[in-house]
Design a protein around this motif. Structure first.
Motif, PDB file in Angstrom:
ATOM      1  N   VAL A 126       0.487  -1.300   0.243  1.00  0.00           N
ATOM      2  CA  VAL A 126       0.106  -0.063   0.310  1.00  0.00           C
ATOM      3  C   VAL A 126       1.035   1.473  -0.041  1.00  0.00           C
ATOM      4  N   THR A 127       0.787   1.927  -1.104  1.00  0.00           N
ATOM      5  CA  THR A 127       2.208   3.176  -1.253  1.00  0.00           C
ATOM      6  C   THR A 127       1.328   4.214  -0.406  1.00  0.00           C
ATOM      7  N   VAL A 128       2.320   4.787  -0.014  1.00  0.00           N
ATOM      8  CA  VAL A 128       2.389   5.877   1.246  1.00  0.00           C
ATOM      9  C   VAL A 128       2.109   7.589  -0.062  1.00  0.00           C
ATOM     10  N   ASP A 129       1.088   7.870   0.105  1.00  0.00           N
ATOM     11  CA  ASP A 129       0.983   9.370  -1.114  1.00  0.00           C
ATOM     12  C   ASP A 129       1.831  10.543  -0.851  1.00  0.00           C
ATOM     13  N   ASP A 130       2.718  10.518   0.646  1.00  0.00           N
ATOM     14  CA  ASP A 130       3.153  11.767   1.274  1.00  0.00           C
ATOM     15  C   ASP A 130       4.328  11.362   1.608  1.00  0.00           C
ATOM     16  N   VAL A 131       5.476  11.256   1.130  1.00  0.00           N
ATOM     17  CA  VAL A 131       7.093  10.371   1.922  1.00  0.00           C
ATOM     18  C   VAL A 131       6.753  11.112   3.061  1.00  0.00           C
ATOM     19  N   ASP A 132       6.982  12.188   3.144  1.00  0.00           N
ATOM     20  CA  ASP A 132       7.442  13.405   4.197  1.00  0.00           C
ATOM     21  C   ASP A 132       6.293  12.112   5.594  1.00  0.00           C
ATOM     22  N   GLU A 133       5.539  11.147   5.539  1.00  0.00           N
ATOM     23  CA  GLU A 133       5.060  10.889   6.893  1.00  0.00           C
ATOM     24  C   GLU A 133       5.840   9.718   6.892  1.00  0.00           C
ATOM     25  N   ILE A 134       6.544   9.294   6.408  1.00  0.00           N
ATOM     26  CA  ILE A 134       6.865   7.908   7.093  1.00  0.00           C
ATOM     27  C   ILE A 134       7.993   8.643   7.479  1.00  0.00           C
ATOM     28  N   ALA A 135       8.809   9.584   7.995  1.00  0.00           N
ATOM     29  CA  ALA A 135      10.725  10.061   8.029  1.00  0.00           C
ATOM     30  C   ALA A 135      10.596   9.768   9.293  1.00  0.00           C
ATOM     31  N   SER A 136      11.702   8.863  10.068  1.00  0.00           N
ATOM     32  CA  SER A 136      11.406   8.473  11.210  1.00  0.00           C
ATOM     33  C   SER A 136      12.749   9.140  11.795  1.00  0.00           C
ATOM     34  N   VAL A 137      13.332   9.099  12.901  1.00  0.00           N
ATOM     35  CA  VAL A 137      14.422   9.724  13.512  1.00  0.00           C
ATOM     36  C   VAL A 137      15.234   9.074  14.249  1.00  0.00           C
ATOM     37  N   ASN A 138      16.740   8.552  13.886  1.00  0.00           N
ATOM     38  CA  ASN A 138      17.188   8.162  14.611  1.00  0.00           C
ATOM     39  C   ASN A 138      18.543   9.189  15.149  1.00  0.00           C
ATOM     40  N   ASP A 139      18.730  10.314  14.406  1.00  0.00           N
ATOM     41  CA  ASP A 139      19.383  11.182  15.209  1.00  0.00           C
ATOM     42  C   ASP A 139      19.518  12.510  15.885  1.00  0.00           C
ATOM     43  N   ARG A 140      20.397  13.415  15.612  1.00  0.00           N
ATOM     44  CA  ARG A 140      19.525  15.317  15.894  1.00  0.00           C
ATOM     45  C   ARG A 140      19.606  15.847  14.311  1.00  0.00           C
ATOM     46  N   LEU A 141      20.417  15.048  13.958  1.00  0.00           N
ATOM     47  CA  LEU A 141      19.977  15.476  12.076  1.00  0.00           C
ATOM     48  C   LEU A 141      18.789  15.433  11.277  1.00  0.00           C
ATOM     49  N   GLN A 142      18.720  13.622  11.787  1.00  0.00           N
ATOM     50  CA  GLN A 142      17.073  13.704  11.717  1.00  0.00           C
ATOM     51  C   GLN A 142      16.156  14.509  12.176  1.00  0.00           C
ATOM     52  N   LEU A 143      16.303  14.503  13.526  1.00  0.00           N
ATOM     53  CA  LEU A 143      15.153  14.834  14.771  1.00  0.00           C
ATOM     54  C   LEU A 143      14.603  16.987  14.054  1.00  0.00           C
ATOM     55  N   ALA A 144      15.777  17.560  13.430  1.00  0.00           N
ATOM     56  CA  ALA A 144      15.415  19.025  12.591  1.00  0.00           C
ATOM     57  C   ALA A 144      14.701  18.641  11.910  1.00  0.00           C
ATOM     58  N   ARG A 145      14.792  17.497  11.145  1.00  0.00           N
ATOM     59  CA  ARG A 145      14.508  17.185   9.728  1.00  0.00           C
ATOM     60  C   ARG A 145      13.032  16.888   9.756  1.00  0.00           C
ATOM     61  N   VAL A 146      12.747  16.049  10.746  1.00  0.00           N
ATOM     62  CA  VAL A 146      11.114  15.683  11.515  1.00  0.00           C
ATOM     63  C   VAL A 146      10.096  17.559  11.561  1.00  0.00           C
ATOM     64  N   GLU A 147      11.547  18.075  12.791  1.00  0.00           N
ATOM     65  CA  GLU A 147      11.072  18.945  13.336  1.00  0.00           C
ATOM     66  C   GLU A 147      10.699  20.563  12.249  1.00  0.00           C
ATOM     67  N   GLN A 148      11.476  20.289  11.196  1.00  0.00           N
ATOM     68  CA  GLN A 148      11.089  21.094  10.161  1.00  0.00           C
ATOM     69  C   GLN A 148      10.026  20.594   9.811  1.00  0.00           C
ATOM     70  N   LEU A 149      10.201  19.612   9.376  1.00  0.00           N
ATOM     71  CA  LEU A 149       8.453  19.274   8.148  1.00  0.00           C
ATOM     72  C   LEU A 149       6.849  18.912   8.776  1.00  0.00           C
ATOM     73  N   CYS A 150       7.264  18.851  10.629  1.00  0.00           N
ATOM     74  CA  CYS A 150       5.880  18.785  10.910  1.00  0.00           C
ATOM     75  C   CYS A 150       5.996  20.894  11.794  1.00  0.00           C
ATOM     76  N   ARG A 151       6.948  21.748  11.499  1.00  0.00           N
ATOM     77  CA  ARG A 151       6.439  22.894  11.702  1.00  0.00           C
ATOM     78  C   ARG A 151       5.797  22.918  10.395  1.00  0.00           C
TER      79      ARG A 151
END
Length: 470
Positions: free
Chosen positions: A215-240
């Protein structure tokens, strides 16, 4: 349809290099695990189970009252984590979604789509997949001619040709509950890591004639996950970005969305205007036609309608309708500012009520005070609330005038309609309609300054002569 959810949140997240558990790191003012639970609550699932392991007490505290808890005693892989949750799954559950506590952007609509397509197809499992430009580090999903998932290949096991494949596994699944129990029981740690991999259930089910569907996700940003601080900042940016776009669609004007920061729990009315540098945090709410910014930071603040807050900081406070705060004001916790109030430059208010139509315009400290309605508080006024051991309260009645450079030595009560002369230090209570003056008597010496300066100059000269004579 009885639907359950298993949220995997056992691993501490060593790459975060933090003493805080990974899923408790905040995204837009809210722990990642709380974003996930909010989404699952929006879906109205019958049951949510959170699997905890390392630092479990803090995670359990964060999910208390919102989810059941299962404990994974040893970190033996995702399959083992699901195995720990299965005894808690309702016996009558028909579909079970498995997802991760470090992927806070997944939407309820996407998970509902995953549930629906699995159930409509009668498949053993639905796998949420994504078509990404850069699949590096992710498992590739391959399907057969019938459209069923044939295999999932991890990158380390993939051939160069397979690595060119851009359909990836997001790690989110919806299982038929019976198929999940059956396949997890057959998992084996026969691999290099000696762990139980949930992805192995796909092959187990396929080999028993129970297919998996992608089942394909329509918006790939939804699957962003966090494993380090760089990814945390990226997810924060997407959420904001998601938050500011939501509020603009709801009628909020943002002059520069890229410099506007809004937490997930903030509430805004239509026709609010946010100027550059605005930061709205916690449970802040802003009423219609109010303007916040530029460069204002509000945390847990209720702002009424048609208010203005500029170049100011406010925390745990209330600002009434048609009130102006700033520039350069500081509302500390407990500040309750009424309607049509002016709180001007370099004014600090703490744990105090300021009544309607009152003006506190310049260079003033109001702490532990109750200032009435229609009061004028002059420049440089200080409520002296602390005696070195305890805080004390100041009360100023309605329609009073407090002149510039007045010190109100608490505890002190000033009645309604009173007038405190500039420069006065108030140490005693004053009743209604009181005229209060407490200055040191002024002494004026006419025709004095030139003679005084001459005498001083002569004295200095004499002292200098004596010094050279020795």
């Amino acid at each position: 349809m009885i639907r359950s959810a298993i949220v995997l949140a056992a691993g501490h997240g060593s790459r975060m290099k933090s003493k805080r558990h990974k899923v408790l790191h905040e995204v837009c003012g809210k722990p990642m695990i709380s974003h996930i639970l909010d989404t699952l609550e929006e879906m109205g699932l019958s049951q949510v189970i959170v699997v905890v392991g390392q630092q479990r007490e803090k995670v359990m505290e964060a999910v208390s009252g919102r989810a059941d808890v299962a404990v994974q005693e040893e970190q033996l892989g995702t399959g083992d984590a699901v195995r720990a949750a299965l005894p808690h799954v309702r016996p009558d559950a028909e579909s079970v979604v498995v997802l991760y506590g470090d992927a806070p952007l997944i939407r309820a609509g996407t998970l509902n789509k995953l549930f629906a397509q699995r159930e409509e197809a009668g498949a053993a499992v639905g796998i949420l997949t994504a078509n990404v430009e850069d699949p590096t580090g992710l498992g590739r999903v391959f399907v057969d001619e019938s459209g069923f998932v044939s295999r999932i290949v991890e990158e380390k096991d993939a051939t160069p040709e397979e690595r060119q494949h851009c359909v990836v596994n997001t790690g989110m699944y919806v299982y038929d509950a019976g198929a999940l129990r059956q396949s997890v029981e057959q998992l084996s740690p026969d691999n290099a890591q000696h762990e139980y991999y949930l992805t192995d259930t796909i092959a187990i089910l396929r080999n028993s004639g129970q297919p998996a569907i992608p089942v394909t996700v329509d918006d790939v940003d939804e699957i962003a996950s966090v494993n380090d601080r760089l990814q945390l900042a990226r997810v924060e940016q997407l959420c904001r970005r998601r938050i500011v776009e939501h509020w603009m669609r709801e009628g909020v004007t943002m002059i520069d969305p890229d410099s506007t920061y809004i937490d997930a729990n903030v509430q805004l009315s239509a026709d609010v205007t946010l100027l550059p540098g605005t930061i709205l945090m916690g449970a802040t709410s802003v009423g219609a036609f109010s303007v916040v910014g530029p460069n204002a930071q509000l945390t847990n603040v209720t702002v009424g309608e048609r208010a203005t807050v500029q170049y100011s900081v406010a925390v745990d406070s209330r600002i009434g309708d048609d009130t102006q705060v700033g520039p350069f004001a500081y509302l500390r916790p407990g500040a309750d500012v009424g309607k049509r109030v002016k709180v001007g430059d370099f004014v600090e208010v703490k744990n105090s009520r300021i009544g309607d139509d009152t003006k506190v315009s310049h260079l003033t400290y109001v702490g532990d005070a109750d200032i009435g309605a229609n009061v004028n508080v002059g420049c440089g006024v200080i409520t002296v609330n602390y005696d070195g051991e305890r805080k004390h309260k100041t009360v100023v009645g309605d329609h009073s005038f407090v002149g510039s450079n007045v010190n109100l030595i608490a505890p002190v009560n000033v009645g309604e309609g009173s007038y405190i002369v500039a420069g006065t230090t108030v140490t005693q209570d004053a009743g209604d309609d009181a005229f209060v003056i407490g200055r040191v008597p002024q002494v004026t010496k006419p025709n004095y300054v030139r003679a005084w300066k001459a005498k001083k100059k002569q004295a200095n000269s004499s002292e200098g002569g004596d010094s050279r004579g020795h």
